[in-house]
Design a protein around this motif. Sequence first.
Motif, PDB file in Angstrom:
ATOM      1  N   ALA A   4      36.462  69.580 -34.028  1.00 17.95           N
ATOM      2  CA  ALA A   4      36.883  68.183 -34.607  1.00 17.95           C
ATOM      3  C   ALA A   4      37.775  67.410 -33.522  1.00 17.95           C
ATOM      4  CB  ALA A   4      38.077  68.513 -35.735  1.00 17.95           C
ATOM      5  N   ARG A   5      38.311  67.823 -32.420  1.00 14.98           N
ATOM      6  CA  ARG A   5      38.891  66.894 -31.270  1.00 14.98           C
ATOM      7  C   ARG A   5      37.688  66.397 -30.514  1.00 14.98           C
ATOM      8  NH1 ARG A   5      44.701  69.933 -29.776  1.00 14.98           N
ATOM      9  NH2 ARG A   5      45.351  70.156 -32.024  1.00 14.98           N
ATOM     10  N   ILE A   6      36.615  66.756 -30.501  1.00 15.66           N
ATOM     11  CA  ILE A   6      35.630  66.605 -29.646  1.00 15.66           C
ATOM     12  C   ILE A   6      34.686  65.496 -30.173  1.00 15.66           C
ATOM     13  CG2 ILE A   6      33.605  67.198 -28.143  1.00 15.66           C
ATOM     14  CD1 ILE A   6      34.788  70.094 -28.311  1.00 15.66           C
ATOM     15  N   HIS A   7      34.525  64.339 -29.565  1.00 12.39           N
ATOM     16  CA  HIS A   7      33.798  63.123 -29.787  1.00 12.39           C
ATOM     17  C   HIS A   7      32.611  63.022 -28.648  1.00 12.39           C
ATOM     18  CE1 HIS A   7      37.013  62.652 -32.754  1.00 12.39           C
ATOM     19  NE2 HIS A   7      37.899  62.747 -31.725  1.00 12.39           N
ATOM     20  N   GLN A   8      31.276  62.478 -29.084  1.00 18.52           N
ATOM     21  CA  GLN A   8      30.258  62.510 -28.446  1.00 18.52           C
ATOM     22  C   GLN A   8      29.541  61.057 -28.472  1.00 18.52           C
ATOM     23  OE1 GLN A   8      27.666  65.939 -28.559  1.00 18.52           O
ATOM     24  NE2 GLN A   8      29.406  67.377 -28.830  1.00 18.52           N
ATOM     25  N   GLU A   9      29.069  60.770 -27.299  1.00 17.20           N
ATOM     26  CA  GLU A   9      27.914  59.730 -27.281  1.00 17.20           C
ATOM     27  C   GLU A   9      27.099  59.896 -26.229  1.00 17.20           C
ATOM     28  OE1 GLU A   9      28.523  55.706 -29.240  1.00 17.20           O
ATOM     29  OE2 GLU A   9      28.714  55.002 -27.232  1.00 17.20           O
ATOM     30  N   ILE A  10      25.809  59.960 -26.556  1.00 18.18           N
ATOM     31  CA  ILE A  10      24.927  60.095 -25.707  1.00 18.18           C
ATOM     32  C   ILE A  10      24.167  58.820 -25.169  1.00 18.18           C
ATOM     33  CG2 ILE A  10      22.814  61.277 -25.179  1.00 18.18           C
ATOM     34  CD1 ILE A  10      25.000  63.291 -26.008  1.00 18.18           C
ATOM     35  N   PHE A  11      23.822  58.727 -24.000  1.00 16.45           N
ATOM     36  CA  PHE A  11      23.407  57.668 -23.266  1.00 16.45           C
ATOM     37  C   PHE A  11      22.059  57.727 -22.915  1.00 16.45           C
ATOM     38  CE2 PHE A  11      26.671  54.205 -22.139  1.00 16.45           C
ATOM     39  CZ  PHE A  11      27.261  54.138 -23.200  1.00 16.45           C
ATOM     40  N   HIS A  12      21.474  58.877 -22.791  1.00 12.28           N
ATOM     41  CA  HIS A  12      20.097  59.095 -22.194  1.00 12.28           C
ATOM     42  C   HIS A  12      19.884  60.472 -22.581  1.00 12.28           C
ATOM     43  CE1 HIS A  12      16.548  59.003 -19.856  1.00 12.28           C
ATOM     44  NE2 HIS A  12      16.818  59.917 -19.361  1.00 12.28           N
ATOM     45  N   VAL A  13      18.497  60.498 -23.269  1.00 18.44           N
ATOM     46  CA  VAL A  13      17.886  61.512 -23.501  1.00 18.44           C
ATOM     47  C   VAL A  13      16.323  61.636 -22.868  1.00 18.44           C
ATOM     48  CG1 VAL A  13      17.231  63.154 -25.457  1.00 18.44           C
ATOM     49  CG2 VAL A  13      19.305  61.961 -25.553  1.00 18.44           C
TER      50      VAL A  13
ATOM     51  N   ALA B 285      43.072  73.049 -14.587  1.00 14.89           N
ATOM     52  CA  ALA B 285      43.760  72.675 -13.542  1.00 14.89           C
ATOM     53  C   ALA B 285      44.343  71.345 -13.531  1.00 14.89           C
ATOM     54  CB  ALA B 285      42.962  73.111 -12.403  1.00 14.89           C
ATOM     55  N   LEU B 286      43.704  70.281 -14.312  1.00 11.67           N
ATOM     56  CA  LEU B 286      44.149  69.152 -14.350  1.00 11.67           C
ATOM     57  C   LEU B 286      44.995  68.771 -15.344  1.00 11.67           C
ATOM     58  CD1 LEU B 286      40.426  67.214 -14.168  1.00 11.67           C
ATOM     59  CD2 LEU B 286      42.059  67.473 -12.507  1.00 11.67           C
ATOM     60  N   LEU B 287      45.021  69.364 -16.678  1.00 10.42           N
ATOM     61  CA  LEU B 287      45.944  68.934 -17.863  1.00 10.42           C
ATOM     62  C   LEU B 287      45.966  70.161 -18.659  1.00 10.42           C
ATOM     63  CD1 LEU B 287      43.750  66.496 -19.878  1.00 10.42           C
ATOM     64  CD2 LEU B 287      42.804  68.075 -18.541  1.00 10.42           C
ATOM     65  N   PRO B 288      47.009  70.097 -19.706  1.00 10.40           N
ATOM     66  CA  PRO B 288      47.052  71.129 -20.619  1.00 10.40           C
ATOM     67  C   PRO B 288      45.837  70.949 -21.960  1.00 10.40           C
ATOM     68  CG  PRO B 288      48.776  69.459 -20.821  1.00 10.40           C
ATOM     69  CD  PRO B 288      48.176  69.348 -19.601  1.00 10.40           C
ATOM     70  N   VAL B 289      44.657  71.574 -21.602  1.00 15.05           N
ATOM     71  CA  VAL B 289      43.528  71.313 -22.399  1.00 15.05           C
ATOM     72  C   VAL B 289      44.041  71.561 -23.769  1.00 15.05           C
ATOM     73  CG1 VAL B 289      41.540  72.289 -22.979  1.00 15.05           C
ATOM     74  CG2 VAL B 289      42.234  72.097 -20.605  1.00 15.05           C
ATOM     75  N   ALA B 290      44.876  72.520 -24.345  1.00 13.04           N
ATOM     76  CA  ALA B 290      45.389  72.581 -25.804  1.00 13.04           C
ATOM     77  C   ALA B 290      45.835  71.558 -26.361  1.00 13.04           C
ATOM     78  CB  ALA B 290      45.847  73.871 -25.850  1.00 13.04           C
ATOM     79  N   ASP B 291      46.579  70.554 -25.515  1.00 11.44           N
ATOM     80  CA  ASP B 291      47.585  69.527 -26.074  1.00 11.44           C
ATOM     81  C   ASP B 291      46.902  68.425 -25.960  1.00 11.44           C
ATOM     82  OD1 ASP B 291      49.569  71.549 -25.951  1.00 11.44           O
ATOM     83  OD2 ASP B 291      50.313  70.801 -24.169  1.00 11.44           O
ATOM     84  N   VAL B 292      45.584  68.348 -25.766  1.00  9.53           N
ATOM     85  CA  VAL B 292      44.855  66.837 -25.957  1.00  9.53           C
ATOM     86  C   VAL B 292      44.365  66.672 -27.194  1.00  9.53           C
ATOM     87  CG1 VAL B 292      42.671  65.815 -25.130  1.00  9.53           C
ATOM     88  CG2 VAL B 292      44.065  67.125 -23.389  1.00  9.53           C
ATOM     89  N   ASP B 293      45.034  65.688 -27.709  1.00 10.96           N
ATOM     90  CA  ASP B 293      44.540  65.372 -29.124  1.00 10.96           C
ATOM     91  C   ASP B 293      43.280  64.823 -29.289  1.00 10.96           C
ATOM     92  OD1 ASP B 293      47.475  65.574 -30.460  1.00 10.96           O
ATOM     93  OD2 ASP B 293      47.679  63.992 -28.514  1.00 10.96           O
ATOM     94  N   GLY B 294      42.392  64.375 -28.380  1.00  8.46           N
ATOM     95  CA  GLY B 294      40.982  64.027 -28.756  1.00  8.46           C
ATOM     96  C   GLY B 294      40.412  63.863 -27.233  1.00  8.46           C
ATOM     97  N   TRP B 295      39.049  64.353 -27.213  1.00  7.11           N
ATOM     98  CA  TRP B 295      38.230  64.328 -26.169  1.00  7.11           C
ATOM     99  C   TRP B 295      37.233  63.261 -26.392  1.00  7.11           C
ATOM    100  CZ3 TRP B 295      39.212  67.260 -21.618  1.00  7.11           C
ATOM    101  CH2 TRP B 295      40.126  68.004 -21.511  1.00  7.11           C
ATOM    102  N   PHE B 296      36.571  62.678 -25.370  1.00 11.73           N
ATOM    103  CA  PHE B 296      35.690  61.505 -25.613  1.00 11.73           C
ATOM    104  C   PHE B 296      34.567  62.002 -24.451  1.00 11.73           C
ATOM    105  CE2 PHE B 296      39.079  59.939 -27.939  1.00 11.73           C
ATOM    106  CZ  PHE B 296      38.452  59.403 -28.823  1.00 11.73           C
ATOM    107  N   LEU B 297      33.321  62.280 -24.873  1.00 10.92           N
ATOM    108  CA  LEU B 297      32.317  62.597 -23.837  1.00 10.92           C
ATOM    109  C   LEU B 297      31.318  61.715 -23.838  1.00 10.92           C
ATOM    110  CD1 LEU B 297      31.994  66.512 -25.018  1.00 10.92           C
ATOM    111  CD2 LEU B 297      33.643  65.424 -23.495  1.00 10.92           C
TER     112      LEU B 297
END
Length: 353
Positions: free
Chosen positions: A233-242, A199-211
Amino acid sequence: MFHPLRVSEVERLTDDAVAVTFAVPPELRETFRHLPGQHIALRRTSGGEEIRRTYSICTPAGADPVLRVGIRLVDGGEFSTYALKELAVGDLVEVMEPAGRFVLTPRAGRFAAIVGGSGITPVLSIAATLLAREPDARFCLVRSDRTVASTMFLEEVADLKDRYPDRFQLVSVVSREEQQAGLPSGRLDRARLSGLLPALLPVADVDGWFLCGPLGLVVGAERALRGLGVPRARIHQEIFHVDDAAAGATPAASSAAVRAPAHSTLTATLDGRSGTWPVQDGDSLLETVLRSRADAPYACKGGVCGTCRAFLVSGEVRMDRNFALEPEETEAGYVLACQSHPATAEVELDFDR
Protein backbone atom coordinates in the motif's frame (compact mmCIF):
# COMPACT_ATOMS: atom_id res chain seq x y z
CA MET A 1 -12.52 17.11 -22.88
CA PHE A 2 -9.83 18.79 -24.98
CA HIS A 3 -9.16 22.54 -25.01
CA PRO A 4 -6.99 24.44 -27.52
CA LEU A 5 -4.11 26.01 -25.59
CA ARG A 6 -1.36 28.22 -26.97
CA VAL A 7 2.30 27.29 -26.46
CA SER A 8 4.01 30.01 -24.43
CA GLU A 9 7.49 28.48 -24.18
CA VAL A 10 9.55 25.65 -25.67
CA GLU A 11 12.75 25.07 -23.71
CA ARG A 12 15.47 22.67 -24.81
CA LEU A 13 16.41 20.46 -21.83
CA THR A 14 18.79 18.01 -23.52
CA ASP A 15 19.66 17.01 -27.06
CA ASP A 16 16.54 14.80 -27.13
CA ALA A 17 14.11 16.48 -24.72
CA VAL A 18 12.16 19.72 -24.40
CA ALA A 19 9.90 21.33 -21.84
CA VAL A 20 6.71 22.79 -23.29
CA THR A 21 4.65 25.37 -21.39
CA PHE A 22 1.04 26.18 -22.28
CA ALA A 23 -0.74 29.45 -21.55
CA VAL A 24 -3.89 28.80 -19.53
CA PRO A 25 -6.53 31.53 -20.00
CA PRO A 26 -8.31 32.79 -16.86
CA GLU A 27 -11.58 31.03 -17.71
CA LEU A 28 -9.77 27.65 -17.77
CA ARG A 29 -7.61 28.01 -14.66
CA GLU A 30 -9.94 25.89 -12.57
CA THR A 31 -10.16 23.28 -15.33
CA PHE A 32 -6.38 22.90 -15.50
CA ARG A 33 -5.66 23.08 -11.79
CA HIS A 34 -3.78 19.84 -11.23
CA LEU A 35 -2.71 17.61 -8.39
CA PRO A 36 1.04 17.03 -8.03
CA GLY A 37 1.90 14.04 -10.21
CA GLN A 38 -0.98 14.23 -12.69
CA HIS A 39 -0.64 14.21 -16.48
CA ILE A 40 -2.33 15.70 -19.54
CA ALA A 41 -3.03 14.18 -22.95
CA LEU A 42 -2.07 16.17 -26.04
CA ARG A 43 -3.80 15.68 -29.39
CA ARG A 44 -2.96 16.59 -32.98
CA THR A 45 -3.96 15.35 -36.43
CA SER A 46 -1.30 14.34 -38.92
CA GLY A 47 -2.02 12.91 -42.36
CA GLY A 48 -5.68 12.52 -41.45
CA GLU A 49 -4.80 10.43 -38.40
CA GLU A 50 -5.46 11.51 -34.82
CA ILE A 51 -2.43 11.21 -32.53
CA ARG A 52 -2.72 11.35 -28.73
CA ARG A 53 0.12 11.21 -26.24
CA THR A 54 0.22 11.58 -22.47
CA TYR A 55 2.81 13.71 -20.66
CA SER A 56 3.19 14.41 -16.94
CA ILE A 57 3.02 17.94 -15.57
CA CYS A 58 6.35 18.89 -14.01
CA THR A 59 5.40 22.14 -12.29
CA PRO A 60 4.19 22.43 -8.68
CA ALA A 61 0.45 22.35 -8.10
CA GLY A 62 -1.13 25.65 -7.14
CA ALA A 63 -4.14 27.94 -7.37
CA ASP A 64 -2.77 29.59 -10.54
CA PRO A 65 -1.56 26.57 -12.52
CA VAL A 66 1.52 26.66 -14.73
CA LEU A 67 1.05 23.93 -17.30
CA ARG A 68 4.51 22.62 -18.25
CA VAL A 69 5.40 19.14 -19.50
CA GLY A 70 8.63 17.38 -20.37
CA ILE A 71 8.77 15.56 -23.72
CA ARG A 72 11.58 13.17 -24.63
CA LEU A 73 12.16 12.02 -28.19
CA VAL A 74 11.07 8.43 -28.78
CA ASP A 75 12.36 6.47 -31.76
CA GLY A 76 9.57 6.61 -34.33
CA GLY A 77 7.42 8.70 -32.00
CA GLU A 78 5.19 10.92 -34.09
CA PHE A 79 4.25 13.39 -31.39
CA SER A 80 7.66 13.60 -29.70
CA THR A 81 9.33 14.19 -33.08
CA TYR A 82 6.82 16.95 -33.81
CA ALA A 83 7.39 18.51 -30.37
CA LEU A 84 11.18 18.58 -30.70
CA LYS A 85 11.44 19.60 -34.36
CA GLU A 86 8.36 21.67 -35.19
CA LEU A 87 6.42 22.89 -32.15
CA ALA A 88 6.94 26.62 -31.56
CA VAL A 89 5.76 29.42 -29.33
CA GLY A 90 2.33 30.61 -30.45
CA ASP A 91 1.19 27.24 -31.79
CA LEU A 92 -2.15 25.86 -30.65
CA VAL A 93 -2.30 22.34 -29.20
CA GLU A 94 -5.38 20.46 -28.03
CA VAL A 95 -4.92 19.60 -24.37
CA MET A 96 -7.05 17.31 -22.19
CA GLU A 97 -7.84 18.19 -18.59
CA PRO A 98 -5.37 16.84 -15.98
CA ALA A 99 -5.90 13.24 -14.91
CA GLY A 100 -4.11 10.42 -13.14
CA ARG A 101 -3.80 8.91 -9.68
CA PHE A 102 -0.01 8.87 -9.31
CA VAL A 103 -0.31 11.74 -6.86
CA LEU A 104 0.69 12.80 -3.36
CA THR A 105 -1.46 15.13 -1.29
CA PRO A 106 1.05 17.17 0.75
CA ARG A 107 1.27 16.02 4.35
CA ALA A 108 3.88 15.65 7.07
CA GLY A 109 6.08 12.60 6.79
CA ARG A 110 8.98 11.03 4.93
CA PHE A 111 8.61 10.21 1.23
CA ALA A 112 10.90 8.84 -1.45
CA ALA A 113 10.99 8.27 -5.20
CA ILE A 114 12.97 6.05 -7.54
CA VAL A 115 12.86 7.31 -11.11
CA GLY A 116 14.48 6.59 -14.45
CA GLY A 117 14.92 9.02 -17.33
CA SER A 118 11.79 11.07 -18.05
CA GLY A 119 10.18 9.45 -14.99
CA ILE A 120 11.48 12.51 -13.13
CA THR A 121 8.66 14.61 -14.62
CA PRO A 122 5.72 13.85 -12.29
CA VAL A 123 8.01 13.33 -9.30
CA LEU A 124 9.44 16.83 -9.76
CA SER A 125 5.93 18.22 -9.30
CA ILE A 126 5.28 15.93 -6.33
CA ALA A 127 8.52 16.84 -4.52
CA ALA A 128 8.34 20.58 -5.21
CA THR A 129 4.72 20.83 -4.07
CA LEU A 130 5.29 18.74 -0.95
CA LEU A 131 8.37 20.61 0.26
CA ALA A 132 6.82 24.04 -0.39
CA ARG A 133 3.56 23.32 1.38
CA GLU A 134 4.55 21.04 4.23
CA PRO A 135 7.48 22.11 6.47
CA ASP A 136 7.42 18.78 8.32
CA ALA A 137 7.93 16.69 5.20
CA ARG A 138 11.14 15.14 3.86
CA PHE A 139 11.79 13.76 0.38
CA CYS A 140 14.50 11.47 -0.99
CA LEU A 141 14.97 11.26 -4.76
CA VAL A 142 16.94 8.42 -6.32
CA ARG A 143 17.26 9.03 -10.04
CA SER A 144 18.86 7.03 -12.82
CA ASP A 145 19.83 8.39 -16.24
CA ARG A 146 21.92 7.18 -19.16
CA THR A 147 24.41 10.06 -18.99
CA VAL A 148 24.69 13.43 -17.27
CA ALA A 149 24.03 15.17 -20.60
CA SER A 150 20.76 13.25 -21.04
CA THR A 151 19.44 14.15 -17.59
CA MET A 152 16.19 16.14 -17.69
CA PHE A 153 15.44 19.02 -15.29
CA LEU A 154 18.93 19.21 -13.79
CA GLU A 155 18.50 22.84 -12.76
CA GLU A 156 15.07 22.33 -11.23
CA VAL A 157 16.27 19.41 -9.10
CA ALA A 158 19.40 21.32 -8.07
CA ASP A 159 17.17 24.22 -7.02
CA LEU A 160 15.20 21.91 -4.72
CA LYS A 161 18.45 20.72 -3.15
CA ASP A 162 19.59 24.33 -2.58
CA ARG A 163 16.23 25.48 -1.27
CA TYR A 164 15.60 22.57 1.11
CA PRO A 165 19.07 21.26 2.06
CA ASP A 166 17.83 19.61 5.26
CA ARG A 167 14.66 18.08 3.82
CA PHE A 168 15.56 17.07 0.25
CA GLN A 169 18.03 14.25 -0.39
CA LEU A 170 19.28 13.56 -3.93
CA VAL A 171 21.09 10.47 -5.18
CA SER A 172 21.98 10.38 -8.90
CA VAL A 173 23.23 7.39 -10.86
CA VAL A 174 24.19 7.20 -14.54
CA SER A 175 24.27 3.89 -16.37
CA ARG A 176 26.50 4.60 -19.39
CA GLU A 177 29.37 6.74 -18.16
CA GLU A 178 31.67 6.99 -15.15
CA GLN A 179 31.29 9.82 -12.65
CA GLN A 180 34.13 11.43 -10.72
CA ALA A 181 31.97 11.64 -7.61
CA GLY A 182 28.91 9.87 -6.26
CA LEU A 183 27.80 6.32 -6.84
CA PRO A 184 29.45 4.01 -9.39
CA SER A 185 27.77 3.86 -12.78
CA GLY A 186 25.41 1.06 -13.70
CA ARG A 187 21.73 0.16 -13.77
CA LEU A 188 19.52 0.42 -10.71
CA ASP A 189 18.23 -3.14 -10.61
CA ARG A 190 16.63 -5.06 -7.77
CA ALA A 191 19.90 -6.33 -6.30
CA ARG A 192 21.56 -2.93 -6.30
CA LEU A 193 18.56 -1.14 -4.82
CA SER A 194 18.20 -3.78 -2.11
CA GLY A 195 21.65 -2.83 -0.83
CA LEU A 196 21.53 0.89 -1.60
CA LEU A 197 18.21 1.96 -0.10
CA PRO A 198 18.83 0.88 3.54
CA ALA A 199 22.11 2.80 3.43
CA LEU A 200 20.35 5.97 2.29
CA LEU A 201 17.35 6.24 4.59
CA PRO A 202 15.28 4.29 7.14
CA VAL A 203 13.23 2.29 4.63
CA ALA A 204 10.57 1.23 7.16
CA ASP A 205 9.88 4.88 8.12
CA VAL A 206 9.05 6.04 4.58
CA ASP A 207 5.34 6.85 4.31
CA GLY A 208 5.14 6.60 0.53
CA TRP A 209 7.35 5.38 -2.32
CA PHE A 210 6.86 6.72 -5.85
CA LEU A 211 8.33 4.66 -8.69
CA CYS A 212 8.32 6.07 -12.21
CA GLY A 213 10.09 5.27 -15.44
CA PRO A 214 10.60 2.28 -17.74
CA LEU A 215 8.91 -0.99 -16.81
CA GLY A 216 12.17 -2.76 -15.92
CA LEU A 217 13.22 -0.11 -13.41
CA VAL A 218 9.80 0.09 -11.78
CA VAL A 219 9.42 -3.69 -11.46
CA GLY A 220 12.94 -4.05 -10.06
CA ALA A 221 12.38 -1.23 -7.56
CA GLU A 222 9.05 -2.67 -6.40
CA ARG A 223 10.60 -6.09 -5.84
CA ALA A 224 13.48 -4.57 -3.93
CA LEU A 225 11.10 -2.64 -1.68
CA ARG A 226 8.86 -5.64 -1.07
CA GLY A 227 11.96 -7.65 -0.20
CA LEU A 228 12.86 -4.98 2.34
CA GLY A 229 9.46 -5.36 3.99
CA VAL A 230 7.68 -2.31 2.55
CA PRO A 231 3.88 -2.85 2.49
CA ARG A 232 2.33 -2.85 -0.98
CA ALA A 233 0.00 0.00 0.00
CA ARG A 234 2.97 2.36 0.41
CA ILE A 235 4.27 1.75 -3.12
CA HIS A 236 2.90 3.83 -6.01
CA GLN A 237 3.88 3.24 -9.63
CA GLU A 238 3.68 4.87 -13.01
CA ILE A 239 5.14 3.22 -16.09
CA PHE A 240 6.55 5.45 -18.83
CA HIS A 241 7.71 2.88 -21.35
CA VAL A 242 6.88 -0.76 -22.03
CA ASP A 243 8.58 -2.65 -24.84
CA ASP A 244 6.84 -5.56 -26.54
CA ALA A 245 9.04 -8.23 -24.92
CA ALA A 246 8.36 -6.90 -21.45
CA ALA A 247 4.66 -6.54 -22.19
CA GLY A 248 4.41 -10.17 -23.20
CA ALA A 249 6.10 -11.24 -20.00
CA THR A 250 3.78 -9.21 -17.79
CA PRO A 251 0.12 -10.08 -18.44
CA ALA A 252 -2.76 -8.28 -16.82
CA ALA A 253 -4.12 -9.60 -13.57
CA SER A 254 -7.47 -10.38 -15.18
CA SER A 255 -6.13 -12.12 -18.29
CA ALA A 256 -6.85 -15.63 -17.13
CA ALA A 257 -8.10 -17.89 -19.89
CA VAL A 258 -11.76 -17.07 -20.49
CA ARG A 259 -13.80 -17.95 -23.53
CA ALA A 260 -15.18 -15.00 -25.43
CA PRO A 261 -18.91 -15.15 -26.17
CA ALA A 262 -20.02 -15.49 -29.80
CA HIS A 263 -22.00 -12.25 -29.53
CA SER A 264 -21.82 -9.60 -26.86
CA THR A 265 -23.12 -6.12 -26.13
CA LEU A 266 -21.65 -3.27 -24.16
CA THR A 267 -23.55 -0.69 -22.14
CA ALA A 268 -21.43 2.29 -21.14
CA THR A 269 -22.09 5.48 -19.18
CA LEU A 270 -20.00 8.54 -20.03
CA ASP A 271 -20.61 12.09 -18.85
CA GLY A 272 -24.03 11.07 -17.53
CA ARG A 273 -25.25 9.55 -20.82
CA SER A 274 -25.59 5.82 -21.45
CA GLY A 275 -25.68 3.77 -24.61
CA THR A 276 -25.69 0.11 -25.65
CA TRP A 277 -23.78 -1.24 -28.65
CA PRO A 278 -22.76 -4.60 -30.11
CA VAL A 279 -19.09 -5.51 -29.69
CA GLN A 280 -17.51 -6.39 -33.01
CA ASP A 281 -15.27 -9.42 -33.17
CA GLY A 282 -11.81 -8.59 -31.81
CA ASP A 283 -12.64 -5.04 -30.77
CA SER A 284 -11.79 -3.73 -27.33
CA LEU A 285 -14.51 -2.13 -25.23
CA LEU A 286 -12.93 1.27 -25.85
CA GLU A 287 -13.09 0.77 -29.62
CA THR A 288 -16.75 -0.21 -29.25
CA VAL A 289 -17.55 3.02 -27.38
CA LEU A 290 -15.52 5.19 -29.76
CA ARG A 291 -17.61 4.14 -32.76
CA SER A 292 -20.54 6.07 -31.25
CA ARG A 293 -18.90 8.34 -28.67
CA ALA A 294 -15.83 10.17 -29.93
CA ASP A 295 -15.48 11.81 -26.51
CA ALA A 296 -14.56 8.55 -24.78
CA PRO A 297 -11.35 9.15 -22.77
CA TYR A 298 -8.12 7.57 -23.95
CA ALA A 299 -4.53 8.45 -24.79
CA CYS A 300 -2.02 5.64 -25.24
CA LYS A 301 -4.29 2.65 -26.05
CA GLY A 302 -1.48 0.49 -24.67
CA GLY A 303 -2.57 -0.14 -21.10
CA VAL A 304 0.02 2.29 -19.72
CA CYS A 305 -1.52 5.72 -19.06
CA GLY A 306 -4.80 4.75 -17.37
CA THR A 307 -6.83 7.48 -19.11
CA CYS A 308 -9.51 4.98 -20.20
CA ARG A 309 -10.06 3.62 -16.68
CA ALA A 310 -13.70 2.56 -16.13
CA PHE A 311 -15.72 0.75 -13.48
CA LEU A 312 -17.03 -2.68 -14.41
CA VAL A 313 -20.67 -2.49 -13.32
CA SER A 314 -21.66 -5.97 -14.51
CA GLY A 315 -20.39 -8.85 -16.61
CA GLU A 316 -16.84 -10.09 -16.98
CA VAL A 317 -13.94 -8.95 -19.16
CA ARG A 318 -10.53 -10.19 -20.26
CA MET A 319 -7.88 -7.52 -19.89
CA ASP A 320 -4.85 -8.08 -22.13
CA ARG A 321 -2.41 -5.69 -20.46
CA ASN A 322 -2.41 -3.57 -17.32
CA PHE A 323 0.48 -1.29 -16.46
CA ALA A 324 -1.66 1.53 -15.08
CA LEU A 325 -4.07 0.26 -12.43
CA GLU A 326 -2.99 -0.52 -8.88
CA PRO A 327 -4.01 -3.93 -7.46
CA GLU A 328 -6.53 -2.28 -5.15
CA GLU A 329 -8.17 -0.64 -8.19
CA THR A 330 -8.62 -3.91 -10.08
CA GLU A 331 -9.88 -5.54 -6.88
CA ALA A 332 -12.43 -2.73 -6.55
CA GLY A 333 -13.72 -3.45 -10.07
CA TYR A 334 -11.86 -1.02 -12.32
CA VAL A 335 -10.56 -2.03 -15.77
CA LEU A 336 -8.75 -0.42 -18.68
CA ALA A 337 -11.27 -0.12 -21.51
CA CYS A 338 -8.54 -0.10 -24.17
CA GLN A 339 -7.34 -3.54 -23.06
CA SER A 340 -10.67 -5.12 -22.11
CA HIS A 341 -12.65 -7.62 -24.18
CA PRO A 342 -16.02 -9.12 -23.19
CA ALA A 343 -16.00 -12.51 -21.46
CA THR A 344 -19.79 -12.56 -21.02
CA ALA A 345 -22.66 -11.83 -23.40
CA GLU A 346 -23.38 -8.52 -21.67
CA VAL A 347 -20.92 -6.07 -20.13
CA GLU A 348 -21.58 -2.70 -18.52
CA LEU A 349 -18.97 0.00 -17.88
CA ASP A 350 -19.18 3.34 -16.08
CA PHE A 351 -16.54 5.91 -17.06
CA ASP A 352 -17.92 8.45 -14.58
CA ARG A 353 -17.06 6.66 -11.33
